[in-house]
Design an enzyme around this catalytic site. Structure first.
Site, PDB file in Angstrom:
ATOM      1  N   LEU A 195      20.402  30.155 103.105  1.00  0.00           N
ATOM      2  CA  LEU A 195      19.035  30.824 102.816  1.00  0.00           C
ATOM      3  C   LEU A 195      18.842  31.930 103.840  1.00  0.00           C
ATOM      4  O   LEU A 195      19.057  31.860 104.849  1.00  0.00           O
ATOM      5  CB  LEU A 195      17.899  29.778 103.215  1.00  0.00           C
ATOM      6  CG  LEU A 195      16.691  30.100 103.079  1.00  0.00           C
ATOM      7  CD1 LEU A 195      16.249  30.469 101.572  1.00  0.00           C
ATOM      8  CD2 LEU A 195      15.261  29.349 103.712  1.00  0.00           C
ATOM      9  N   HIS A 221      13.175  40.020 102.083  1.00  0.00           N
ATOM     10  CA  HIS A 221      12.327  39.007 103.186  1.00  0.00           C
ATOM     11  C   HIS A 221      11.668  39.704 104.259  1.00  0.00           C
ATOM     12  O   HIS A 221      12.058  40.737 104.623  1.00  0.00           O
ATOM     13  CB  HIS A 221      13.645  38.274 103.777  1.00  0.00           C
ATOM     14  CG  HIS A 221      13.255  37.121 104.800  1.00  0.00           C
ATOM     15  ND1 HIS A 221      12.748  35.958 104.129  1.00  0.00           N
ATOM     16  CD2 HIS A 221      13.199  37.197 105.899  1.00  0.00           C
ATOM     17  CE1 HIS A 221      12.365  35.256 105.027  1.00  0.00           C
ATOM     18  NE2 HIS A 221      12.665  35.826 106.307  1.00  0.00           N
ATOM     19  N   ASN A 227       6.398  43.875  94.815  1.00  0.00           N
ATOM     20  CA  ASN A 227       7.894  44.576  94.869  1.00  0.00           C
ATOM     21  C   ASN A 227       8.420  44.667  93.709  1.00  0.00           C
ATOM     22  O   ASN A 227       9.093  45.690  93.589  1.00  0.00           O
ATOM     23  CB  ASN A 227       8.650  43.595  95.854  1.00  0.00           C
ATOM     24  CG  ASN A 227       8.486  43.783  97.233  1.00  0.00           C
ATOM     25  OD1 ASN A 227       8.797  44.806  97.776  1.00  0.00           O
ATOM     26  ND2 ASN A 227       7.917  42.928  97.979  1.00  0.00           N
ATOM     27  N   LEU A 274      17.652  29.463  95.327  1.00  0.00           N
ATOM     28  CA  LEU A 274      18.800  29.315  94.199  1.00  0.00           C
ATOM     29  C   LEU A 274      19.985  28.390  94.458  1.00  0.00           C
ATOM     30  O   LEU A 274      20.479  28.383  95.534  1.00  0.00           O
ATOM     31  CB  LEU A 274      19.547  30.779  93.810  1.00  0.00           C
ATOM     32  CG  LEU A 274      18.373  31.891  93.116  1.00  0.00           C
ATOM     33  CD1 LEU A 274      19.106  33.019  92.934  1.00  0.00           C
ATOM     34  CD2 LEU A 274      17.916  31.242  91.931  1.00  0.00           C
ATOM     35  N   GLY A 279       3.866  40.024  92.937  1.00  0.00           N
ATOM     36  CA  GLY A 279       4.702  40.901  92.076  1.00  0.00           C
ATOM     37  C   GLY A 279       4.851  42.428  92.470  1.00  0.00           C
ATOM     38  O   GLY A 279       5.351  43.414  91.810  1.00  0.00           O
TER      39      GLY A 279
HETATM   40  C1  GAR Z   1       6.938  39.926 100.022  1.00  0.00           C
HETATM   41  O1  GAR Z   1       6.397  40.193 101.299  1.00  0.00           O
HETATM   42  C2  GAR Z   1       8.475  39.212 100.128  1.00  0.00           C
HETATM   43  O2  GAR Z   1       9.093  39.761 101.358  1.00  0.00           O
HETATM   44  C3  GAR Z   1       8.038  37.997 100.487  1.00  0.00           C
HETATM   45  O3  GAR Z   1       7.258  37.262  99.428  1.00  0.00           O
HETATM   46  C4  GAR Z   1       6.199  38.558  99.441  1.00  0.00           C
HETATM   47  C5  GAR Z   1       6.278  38.934  97.942  1.00  0.00           C
HETATM   48  O4  GAR Z   1       5.192  39.851  97.514  1.00  0.00           O
HETATM   49  N1  GAR Z   1       9.226  36.898 100.137  1.00  0.00           N
HETATM   50  C6  GAR Z   1       9.591  35.907 100.661  1.00  0.00           C
HETATM   51  O5  GAR Z   1       9.002  35.556 101.564  1.00  0.00           O
HETATM   52  C7  GAR Z   1      10.852  35.330 100.209  1.00  0.00           C
HETATM   53  N2  GAR Z   1      11.323  34.411 101.017  1.00  0.00           N
HETATM   54  P1  GAR Z   1       5.048  40.532  96.151  1.00  0.00           P
HETATM   55  O6  GAR Z   1       5.082  39.341  95.166  1.00  0.00           O
HETATM   56  O7  GAR Z   1       3.936  41.086  96.107  1.00  0.00           O
HETATM   57  O8  GAR Z   1       6.449  41.374  96.082  1.00  0.00           O
END
Ligand code: GAR
Length: 195
Positions: free
Chosen positions: A148, A113, A21, A97, A19
């Protein structure tokens, strides 16, 4: 959806884990010029560390059992409607989704991403960039479409991949730029008023 320059937008953030981000978006929502209000967190994982931040920031959250996707999405749509959500930000949400969900929600959905899309859709982006001996990696914020990691790109930012980089060090560098990129992408769509 009404014009973006009007009132603040009600935002729901979807998470699955750490979490970080989500936290950067919550921090951004609190600065003066921000036009978003984070009022709902959805997590498919009850152990998600991000939920601690939601509690700390007194933001409403729901943990959704995703073992039955159709039911899960139906429930989420109900919460979104009830909380008048204008915009969804996926932030490390590791479920896909359905196109039905995207259609029914009607308002925009954004995702962050950890690669320079259209390169490396899906998982293990850092490993794949290193294995391919890429000179740069980075992060992308894009609109979510039924395919996706393929919706319209809003903003990307690069980081250099050093010879000494491992999957772990690269992930750390990319995450650092992600935290600035997501708010910047939201500002960009507000400026352009494309929602
Ligand atoms: C982040 O690096 C985000 O870009 C990635 O997961 C991580 C989550 O970190 N998302 C994906 O790979 C989506 N396909 P966080 O929970 O600390 O934000």
């Amino acid at each position: 959806m009404e014009k973006l320059t009007g009132r603040n937008l009600n935002v729901s953030i979807f998470i699955s884990g750490r979490g970080s981000n989500m936290l950067s978006l919550i921090k951004y929502s609190k600065i003066k010029r921000s036009k978003i209000k984070v009022n709902l967190i959805i997590s498919n994982n009850k152990f998600s560390k991000g939920l601690d931040f939601a509690k700390k920031n007194k933001i409403k959250y729901f943990i959704i059992d995703y073992s039955k996707k159709k039911q899960a999405e139906y429930k989420i749509l109900g919460y979104l409607k009830k909380n008048k959500i204008d915009l969804i930000c996926l932030a490390g949400f590791m479920k896909i989704l359905s196109s039905g969900f995207i259609k029914k929600f009607k308002n925009p959905i954004l995702n962050i991403h950890p690669s320079l899309l259209p390169k490396y859709k899906g998982l293990h982006t850092h490993r794949r960039a290193i294995e391919n001996k890429d000179k740069f990696s980075g992060a992308t914020v894009h609109f979510v479409s039924p395919k996706l990691d393929s919706g319209k790109i809003i903003l990307r930012k690069k980081v250099r991949i050093l010879k000494s980089d491992t999957e772990k060090t690269l992930a750390k560098k990319v995450l650092k730029i992600e935290h600035r990129l997501y708010p910047a992408a939201i500002e960009k769509i507000f400026r352009k008023s494309t929602l």
